[in-house]
Design an enzyme around this catalytic site. Structure first.
Site, PDB file in Angstrom:
ATOM      1  N   SER A 267       0.836  -1.206   0.000  1.00 21.48           N
ATOM      2  CA  SER A 267       0.000   0.000   0.000  1.00 21.48           C
ATOM      3  C   SER A 267       0.869   1.254   0.000  1.00 21.48           C
ATOM      4  CB  SER A 267      -0.864  -0.001   1.265  1.00 21.48           C
ATOM      5  OG  SER A 267      -1.370   1.287   1.525  1.00 21.48           O
TER       6      SER A 267
ATOM      7  N   GLU B 225       0.466   3.536   1.816  1.00 19.77           N
ATOM      8  CA  GLU B 225       0.612   3.950   3.222  1.00 19.77           C
ATOM      9  C   GLU B 225       1.991   3.598   3.768  1.00 19.77           C
ATOM     10  OE1 GLU B 225      -1.332   5.729   5.268  1.00 19.77           O
ATOM     11  OE2 GLU B 225      -2.913   6.044   3.799  1.00 19.77           O
TER      12      GLU B 225
ATOM     13  N   TYR C 257      -1.348   0.550  10.287  1.00 20.94           N
ATOM     14  CA  TYR C 257      -1.632  -0.149   9.030  1.00 20.94           C
ATOM     15  C   TYR C 257      -0.420  -0.060   8.098  1.00 20.94           C
ATOM     16  CZ  TYR C 257      -3.644  -0.760   4.318  1.00 20.94           C
ATOM     17  OH  TYR C 257      -3.892  -1.144   3.011  1.00 20.94           O
TER      18      TYR C 257
HETATM   19  P1  NAP Z   1     -11.332  -4.862   1.667  1.00 17.52           P
HETATM   20  O1  NAP Z   1     -12.486  -4.576   0.786  1.00 17.52           O
HETATM   21  O2  NAP Z   1     -11.292  -4.263   3.024  1.00 17.52           O
HETATM   22  O3  NAP Z   1     -11.221  -6.460   1.822  1.00 17.52           O
HETATM   23  C1  NAP Z   1     -10.370  -7.039   2.759  1.00 17.52           C
HETATM   24  C2  NAP Z   1     -10.549  -8.548   2.683  1.00 17.52           C
HETATM   25  O4  NAP Z   1      -9.668  -9.157   3.634  1.00 17.52           O
HETATM   26  C3  NAP Z   1     -11.945  -9.044   2.996  1.00 17.52           C
HETATM   27  O5  NAP Z   1     -12.290 -10.066   2.088  1.00 17.52           O
HETATM   28  C4  NAP Z   1     -11.791  -9.600   4.408  1.00 17.52           C
HETATM   29  O6  NAP Z   1     -12.706 -10.633   4.710  1.00 17.52           O
HETATM   30  C5  NAP Z   1     -10.399 -10.175   4.300  1.00 17.52           C
HETATM   31  N1  NAP Z   1      -9.803 -10.473   5.603  1.00 17.52           N
HETATM   32  C6  NAP Z   1      -9.576  -9.610   6.615  1.00 17.52           C
HETATM   33  N2  NAP Z   1      -9.003 -10.256   7.639  1.00 17.52           N
HETATM   34  C7  NAP Z   1      -8.863 -11.551   7.263  1.00 17.52           C
HETATM   35  C8  NAP Z   1      -8.342 -12.722   7.886  1.00 17.52           C
HETATM   36  N3  NAP Z   1      -7.858 -12.690   9.141  1.00 17.52           N
HETATM   37  N4  NAP Z   1      -8.331 -13.895   7.195  1.00 17.52           N
HETATM   38  C9  NAP Z   1      -8.828 -13.943   5.950  1.00 17.52           C
HETATM   39  N5  NAP Z   1      -9.352 -12.882   5.310  1.00 17.52           N
HETATM   40  C10 NAP Z   1      -9.380 -11.700   5.959  1.00 17.52           C
HETATM   41  O7  NAP Z   1      -9.966  -4.483   0.942  1.00 17.52           O
HETATM   42  P2  NAP Z   1      -9.727  -4.077  -0.598  1.00 17.52           P
HETATM   43  O8  NAP Z   1     -10.126  -2.661  -0.777  1.00 17.52           O
HETATM   44  O9  NAP Z   1     -10.311  -5.123  -1.467  1.00 17.52           O
HETATM   45  O10 NAP Z   1      -8.136  -4.116  -0.658  1.00 17.52           O
HETATM   46  C11 NAP Z   1      -7.445  -5.315  -1.028  1.00 17.52           C
HETATM   47  C12 NAP Z   1      -6.032  -5.261  -0.477  1.00 17.52           C
HETATM   48  O11 NAP Z   1      -5.341  -4.127  -1.010  1.00 17.52           O
HETATM   49  C13 NAP Z   1      -5.958  -5.116   1.039  1.00 17.52           C
HETATM   50  O12 NAP Z   1      -4.838  -5.835   1.497  1.00 17.52           O
HETATM   51  C14 NAP Z   1      -5.736  -3.631   1.255  1.00 17.52           C
HETATM   52  O13 NAP Z   1      -5.077  -3.374   2.470  1.00 17.52           O
HETATM   53  C15 NAP Z   1      -4.867  -3.313   0.047  1.00 17.52           C
HETATM   54  N6  NAP Z   1      -4.969  -1.922  -0.419  1.00 17.52           N
HETATM   55  C16 NAP Z   1      -6.189  -1.446  -0.790  1.00 17.52           C
HETATM   56  C17 NAP Z   1      -6.275  -0.136  -1.264  1.00 17.52           C
HETATM   57  C18 NAP Z   1      -7.604   0.424  -1.703  1.00 17.52           C
HETATM   58  O14 NAP Z   1      -7.675   1.616  -1.986  1.00 17.52           O
HETATM   59  N7  NAP Z   1      -8.657  -0.376  -1.833  1.00 17.52           N
HETATM   60  C19 NAP Z   1      -5.128   0.660  -1.353  1.00 17.52           C
HETATM   61  C20 NAP Z   1      -3.903   0.119  -0.980  1.00 17.52           C
HETATM   62  C21 NAP Z   1      -3.832  -1.194  -0.528  1.00 17.52           C
HETATM   63  P3  NAP Z   1     -14.127 -10.349   5.470  1.00 17.52           P
HETATM   64  O15 NAP Z   1     -15.124 -10.085   4.365  1.00 17.52           O
HETATM   65  O16 NAP Z   1     -14.345 -11.609   6.189  1.00 17.52           O
HETATM   66  O17 NAP Z   1     -13.923  -9.159   6.368  1.00 17.52           O
END
Ligand code: NAP
Length: 323
Positions: free
Chosen positions: A124, A126, A148
């Protein structure tokens, strides 16, 4: 024979789009889902017959080993994490368990059960925190400023270390904020597009925001997941910035969203210092030269297109729920 891919974080925004992309490309898709007492499959309901959902949790080493040993994936995309920055201040240890140590558990499982799998780690922007240069490149120093970002920096460097020490194929995508109609409502972009639709339909009459001058590098989630897939199609692993390469202010976003519904934003939007982010990053914007040059990726959706399609989505969704 079709390739097999395992996605962690399947139920999240990126996981659902990546699953769609991989299915179109002919993959057999396995999605890791942790147990929940109520269904959280809303984003992937339309794919339920096409994906194999496997039970596992980043907190649990043996479940990860079992899933990898049984599915034998060619590619593993680790998108699971506690992804909400403000929560990482109230739950710092749990954030580290998921977002940092979870990646150690996953890497160890790959090393033991499927060492030739290609691994994508969702890093990220971040990790840059308060960067000392702008735009940031893959060589910019990591100076995370919240739990984070610290956890993501650990996960990033563990992925790089497993590449160097064990010769695993690990690639990290340093993604900047990316958005879509499937984005959680707590994130400012979706909060604004959703509120513009609500106000247009008479379901709300005000929107409170923090710093309108804050600028972000926003990209479209479908473009971002395409970059993730493309990264794992390369012969050699590598780390890349995935971003739009440009910034827009929250005020520009508000203007654009309210223009989409033909309303004057000043009539509805007020600034509430309670929403100011205490750790506001300065000029986080990604340089996408390396990913453009090496693997030919660049965003396909503009900022304005993204705002328009998200407002349209919320207008339709909310209209249906009103009827
Ligand atoms: P998101 O919508 O918050 O989804 C996070 C996922 O992680 C969900 O499916 C959640 O499952 C799962 N999860 C959380 N804890 C877990 C655990 N202990 N074991 C298994 N699964 C778990 O995130 P996103 O926006 O799709 O982002 C995808 C990735 O990119 C993440 O790693 C995020 O930090 C990174 N990222 C995102 C952005 C952005 O702008 N979207 C930017 C930079 C980096 P539940 O449904 O069960 O909660």
């Amino acid at each position: 024979m079709s390739k097999k891919a395992l996605i962690t974080g399947l139920t999240g925004q990126d996981g659902s789009y990546l699953a769609e992309l991989l299915l179109v490309k002919g993959y057999q898709v396995f999605g890791l889902v942790r147990r929940s007492s109520t269904s959280n499959l809303e984003r992937i309901t339309h794919l339920s017959g096409d994906i194999q959902i496997v039970a596992g949790d980043l907190l649990d080493q043996s479940s990860l080993m079992d899933v990898i040993a049984e599915s034998q994936p060619d590619e593993i995309y680790n998108l699971a994490s506690q992804s909400y920055v403000p929560l990482s201040w109230t739950q710092p240890a749990l954030t580290a368990e998921y977002t940092a140590l979870g990646v150690s558990r996953l890497l160890e499982s790959i090393r033991r059960c499927k060492p030739d799998a290609k691994f994508y780690q969702a890093s990220s922007s971040e990790v840059f925190g308060q960067p000392d240069e702008s735009p940031q490149t893959e060589r910019t120093a990591f100076r995370p400023r919240n739990p984070y970002g610290v956890a993501k920096a650990y996960a990033h460097w563990m992925s790089v270390n497993y590449r160097q020490k064990y010769k695993l194929y690990t690639s990290c995508g340093i993604t900047y904020t990316h958005e879509s109609p499937r984005r959680g409502i707590e994130f400012v972009f979706r909060k604004i597009t959703h509120a513009a639709a609500q106000i247009k339909l008479g379901l709300a009459n005000e929107l409170k925001l923090g710093n309108l001058e804050a600028r972000r590098d926003w990209c479209y989630a479908k473009d971002a997941v395409y970059a993730m897939w493309l990264m794992l199609q390369q012969d050699q692993p590598n780390d890349y910035i995935i971003a739009s390469g440009e910034t827009h202010s929250v005020k520009e976003l508000v203007e654009c969203a309210f223009n989409c519904v033909s309303l004057n934003w000043q009539d509805y939007v007020s600034v509430d210092p309670a929403f100011y982010r205490p750790d506001e990053p300065v000029q986080l914007v990604g340089c996408i030269d390396k990913i453009k040059t090496d693997i030919g990726w660049q965003p396909q959706h503009s900022f304005e297109q993204m705002v328009e399609l998200m407002v349209d989505y919320d207008l339709k969704k909310l209209s249906n729920s009103v009827i």
